[in-house]
Write an enzyme that holds these catalytic residues in place. Structure first.
Site, PDB file in Angstrom:
ATOM      1  N   CYS A   1     -28.893  31.394   0.271  1.00 30.58           N
ATOM      2  CA  CYS A   1     -29.453  30.137   0.054  1.00 30.58           C
ATOM      3  C   CYS A   1     -30.833  29.883   0.808  1.00 30.58           C
ATOM      4  O   CYS A   1     -31.709  29.633   0.540  1.00 30.58           O
ATOM      5  CB  CYS A   1     -29.236  28.758  -0.721  1.00 30.58           C
ATOM      6  SG  CYS A   1     -27.946  29.114  -1.690  1.00 30.58           S
TER       7      CYS A   1
ATOM      8  N   HIS B   1     -33.104  22.744  -0.287  1.00 28.57           N
ATOM      9  CA  HIS B   1     -32.856  23.677  -0.977  1.00 28.57           C
ATOM     10  C   HIS B   1     -32.087  22.575  -2.502  1.00 28.57           C
ATOM     11  O   HIS B   1     -31.021  21.416  -1.846  1.00 28.57           O
ATOM     12  CB  HIS B   1     -31.502  23.911  -0.039  1.00 28.57           C
ATOM     13  CG  HIS B   1     -30.533  24.945  -1.386  1.00 28.57           C
ATOM     14  ND1 HIS B   1     -30.902  25.803  -2.318  1.00 28.57           N
ATOM     15  CD2 HIS B   1     -29.134  25.032  -0.664  1.00 28.57           C
ATOM     16  CE1 HIS B   1     -30.032  26.287  -2.568  1.00 28.57           C
ATOM     17  NE2 HIS B   1     -29.130  25.902  -2.101  1.00 28.57           N
TER      18      HIS B   1
ATOM     19  N   ASN C   1     -27.845  24.529  -8.566  1.00 34.12           N
ATOM     20  CA  ASN C   1     -28.914  25.371  -7.666  1.00 34.12           C
ATOM     21  C   ASN C   1     -28.735  26.581  -8.755  1.00 34.12           C
ATOM     22  O   ASN C   1     -27.640  28.046  -8.101  1.00 34.12           O
ATOM     23  CB  ASN C   1     -27.195  25.522  -7.531  1.00 34.12           C
ATOM     24  CG  ASN C   1     -27.559  26.287  -5.376  1.00 34.12           C
ATOM     25  OD1 ASN C   1     -28.427  26.841  -5.597  1.00 34.12           O
ATOM     26  ND2 ASN C   1     -26.563  26.195  -3.976  1.00 34.12           N
TER      27      ASN C   1
HETATM   28  N1  ACO Z   1     -15.149  19.013 -13.212  1.00 32.82           N
HETATM   29  C1  ACO Z   1     -13.809  18.143 -12.507  1.00 32.82           C
HETATM   30  N2  ACO Z   1     -12.946  18.032 -11.927  1.00 32.82           N
HETATM   31  C2  ACO Z   1     -13.774  18.705 -10.825  1.00 32.82           C
HETATM   32  C3  ACO Z   1     -14.554  19.960 -10.840  1.00 32.82           C
HETATM   33  C4  ACO Z   1     -15.154  19.596 -12.208  1.00 32.82           C
HETATM   34  N3  ACO Z   1     -16.198  20.738 -12.624  1.00 32.82           N
HETATM   35  N4  ACO Z   1     -14.229  20.649  -9.085  1.00 32.82           N
HETATM   36  C5  ACO Z   1     -13.393  19.807  -9.038  1.00 32.82           C
HETATM   37  N5  ACO Z   1     -13.152  18.558  -9.879  1.00 32.82           N
HETATM   38  C6  ACO Z   1     -11.814  17.788  -9.366  1.00 32.82           C
HETATM   39  C7  ACO Z   1     -10.987  18.752  -8.031  1.00 32.82           C
HETATM   40  O1  ACO Z   1      -9.590  19.381  -8.312  1.00 32.82           O
HETATM   41  C8  ACO Z   1     -10.707  17.169  -7.573  1.00 32.82           C
HETATM   42  O2  ACO Z   1      -9.495  17.516  -7.802  1.00 32.82           O
HETATM   43  P1  ACO Z   1      -8.417  16.420  -6.948  1.00 32.82           P
HETATM   44  O3  ACO Z   1      -8.562  15.145  -6.610  1.00 32.82           O
HETATM   45  O4  ACO Z   1      -6.925  16.114  -8.192  1.00 32.82           O
HETATM   46  O5  ACO Z   1      -7.506  17.521  -6.619  1.00 32.82           O
HETATM   47  C9  ACO Z   1     -11.901  16.468  -7.433  1.00 32.82           C
HETATM   48  O6  ACO Z   1     -12.895  16.593  -8.833  1.00 32.82           O
HETATM   49  C10 ACO Z   1     -12.209  16.582  -6.251  1.00 32.82           C
HETATM   50  O7  ACO Z   1     -12.560  17.924  -6.059  1.00 32.82           O
HETATM   51  P2  ACO Z   1     -13.800  17.788  -4.532  1.00 32.82           P
HETATM   52  O8  ACO Z   1     -13.318  18.983  -4.586  1.00 32.82           O
HETATM   53  O9  ACO Z   1     -13.303  16.729  -3.406  1.00 32.82           O
HETATM   54  O10 ACO Z   1     -15.212  17.220  -4.996  1.00 32.82           O
HETATM   55  P3  ACO Z   1     -16.474  16.916  -4.597  1.00 32.82           P
HETATM   56  O11 ACO Z   1     -16.918  15.679  -4.625  1.00 32.82           O
HETATM   57  O12 ACO Z   1     -16.607  17.322  -3.242  1.00 32.82           O
HETATM   58  O13 ACO Z   1     -17.569  17.624  -5.236  1.00 32.82           O
HETATM   59  C11 ACO Z   1     -18.898  19.837  -4.852  1.00 32.82           C
HETATM   60  C12 ACO Z   1     -17.501  19.016  -5.432  1.00 32.82           C
HETATM   61  C13 ACO Z   1     -19.304  19.544  -6.471  1.00 32.82           C
HETATM   62  C14 ACO Z   1     -18.434  21.596  -5.381  1.00 32.82           C
HETATM   63  C15 ACO Z   1     -18.676  19.330  -3.809  1.00 32.82           C
HETATM   64  O14 ACO Z   1     -17.685  19.935  -2.718  1.00 32.82           O
HETATM   65  C16 ACO Z   1     -19.821  20.275  -3.453  1.00 32.82           C
HETATM   66  O15 ACO Z   1     -21.052  20.070  -4.256  1.00 32.82           O
HETATM   67  N6  ACO Z   1     -20.091  21.293  -2.328  1.00 32.82           N
HETATM   68  C17 ACO Z   1     -21.342  21.851  -1.443  1.00 32.82           C
HETATM   69  C18 ACO Z   1     -21.763  23.012  -2.380  1.00 32.82           C
HETATM   70  C19 ACO Z   1     -22.727  23.706  -2.413  1.00 32.82           C
HETATM   71  O16 ACO Z   1     -23.841  23.152  -1.933  1.00 32.82           O
HETATM   72  N7  ACO Z   1     -22.781  25.422  -2.572  1.00 32.82           N
HETATM   73  C20 ACO Z   1     -23.520  26.163  -2.438  1.00 32.82           C
HETATM   74  C21 ACO Z   1     -24.176  25.842  -1.003  1.00 32.82           C
HETATM   75  S1  ACO Z   1     -25.428  26.929  -1.271  1.00 32.82           S
HETATM   76  C22 ACO Z   1     -25.144  28.998  -0.883  1.00 32.82           C
HETATM   77  O17 ACO Z   1     -24.833  29.543  -0.121  1.00 32.82           O
HETATM   78  C23 ACO Z   1     -25.139  29.882  -1.991  1.00 32.82           C
END
Ligand code: ACO
Length: 377
Positions: free
Chosen positions: A120, A257, A287
């Site tokens: 990204c 980004h 994204n």
């Molecule tokens: N719907 C419902 N619940 C979900 C979902 C979903 N889509 N995804 C995860 N959960 C649940 C998890 O299972 C977890 O449940 P648990 O507590 O029972 O285990 C709970 O929600 C919380 O999970 P977290 O992973 O802590 O959720 P978080 O608030 O961190 O959000 C996310 C997850 C959106 C992926 C976040 O961590 C994030 O945006 N991270 C950065 C990702 C990113 O920027 N990636 C791209 C990089 S750029 C590139 O090079 C491609």
């Protein structure tokens, strides 16, 4: 990165454009195939919908459309382009590079072309390389493209990742100018020790295995990427501003980004800037990796959020791990005596297609003649 430059020579962004597929995939639709819900996705990511490429589209077609729009905006014909850099994590093929195929479709016959992969952060890397080439005097005009079809490497059963990504493309045209300003500086970083936090294996066949390797999908340690991103968005911005002798409060617009609205909010808090100073469109596109910064930038330009002499920061992070930031001092665009008419540009692309088909035909005839003379020998 831009310390050794020819005096009095600057690299200005003079054109910008984007292209997104028509198909909109809403959170409600995703609810129908994985266990998630619209409220969770909106609250935890800020995403409401994303675009999905049709079977007929790929990184080449989306990237070409974005580049054409950027060239039309710059009022520049493709034969004036010296270099095309395409940043993508989802190339249409391993090789030739997506940039070569876009170069052919544009009819940019004088241009060198290559792809780069910095996930990204790729658009910032491409911008830095293009600006450096211009500022040293090696080239005059470059097109930098970010183009992605991430929907093709997402596991649509994995709710941790499938809600995040979308398809699209964006492009900048940069040219040399004596007017001070333009891309002032760029900082680029990498930490490969974090490579496994966000990864997608190639699925290439092995000489040693009999079965064909299956194509892999994106794997991500979301929380760790989140923590890394929230930190480096701030540090990269501060670093590039310091190199330019600027403070965060000097910045009129930050184009980050678009990965998660909470990462952008964390960056705003870290830099002590209001969210109004950030260009945000994650709610509509998700994204789009290398395309996200030029997509958000184009919308900011349409909304007239950038004015002469404004300092604009572009900042991104991604797999690698990679991160980087650029500062642009915006200049009033040089007005050209004669605006190239759209019809001239459209004719150019038709001629480029005819030229490409003609060259392919000549190669086909050449191969037939060689085959015949080989069998007669
Ligand atoms: N719907 C419902 N619940 C979900 C979902 C979903 N889509 N995804 C995860 N959960 C649940 C998890 O299972 C977890 O449940 P648990 O507590 O029972 O285990 C709970 O929600 C919380 O999970 P977290 O992973 O802590 O959720 P978080 O608030 O961190 O959000 C996310 C997850 C959106 C992926 C976040 O961590 C994030 O945006 N991270 C950065 C990702 C990113 O920027 N990636 C791209 C990089 S750029 C590139 O090079 C491609």
């Amino acid at each position: 990165m831009l310390n050794s430059v020819a005096p009095g020579r600057y690299a200005h962004v003079v054109g910008w454009g984007s292209a997104v597929p028509e198909r909109v995939l809403t959170n409600a639709e995703i609810e129908s195939f994985v266990e998630t819900n619209d409220a969770w996705i909106r609250e935890r990511t800020g995403i409401c919908e994303r675009r999905i490429a049709s079977p007929d589209d790929d990184t080449v077609s989306l990237g070409t459309r974005a580049a054409r729009r950027a060239l039309a905006c710059a009022d520049i014909l493709p034969n004036q382009v010296d270099l095309i850099i395409t940043a993508t994590s989802t190339p249409a093929r391993f090789f030739p590079a997506t940039a070569n195929l876009i170069q052919d479709r544009l009819g940019a016959t004088r241009a060198g072309a290559f792809d780069l992969l910095a996930a990204c952060t790729g658009f910032i890397y491409g911008l830095g390389l293009a600006a450096a080439q211009i500022r040293t005097g090696a080239i005059n005009t470059a097109v930098v493209i970010g183009t992605e079809t991430l929907s093709r490497i997402v596991d649509w059963q994995d709710r941790n990742t499938c809600i995040l990504f979308g398809d699209g493309a964006g492009a900048f045209v940069l040219t040399a100018s004596e007017v001070p300003g333009g891309v002032l500086d760029v900082v680029l970083h990498s930490d490969g020790s974090g490579g496994d936090l966000l990864t997608c294996h190639t699925g290439m066949r092995s000489f040693w295995l009999e079965e064909e390797a299956s194509r892999d999908a994106i794997h991500m340690s979301g929380r760790e990427v989140f923590r890394f991103a929230s930190r480096v968005m701030v540090t990269a911005t501060e670093e590039v501003l310091e190199r330019c002798g600027l403070e965060p409060e000097d910045v009129s617009l930050v184009v980050p980004h678009q990965a998660n609205i909470r990462i952008i909010e964390a960056a705003a808090r870290g830099l002590k800037l209001p969210m109004e100073q950030f260009a945000v469109n994650i709610e509509r596109y998700g994204n789009t990796s290398t395309a996200s910064i030029p997509l958000a930038f184009e919308e900011a330009m349409q909304a007239e959020r950038v004015h002469s002499n404004d300092y604009v920061v572009l900042v991104g992070f991604g797999a690698g791990l990679t991160w980087g930031a650029a500062v642009i001092q915006w200049a009033a665009r040089p007005t050209r005596a004669i605006q190239l008419r759209a019809i001239l540009q459209e004719s150019w692309y038709i001629l480029a297609r005819v030229r490409s088909l003609f060259l392919r035909f000549l190669r086909f005839i050449g191969a037939l003649i060689f085959r015949k003379s080989d069998t007669e020998r």
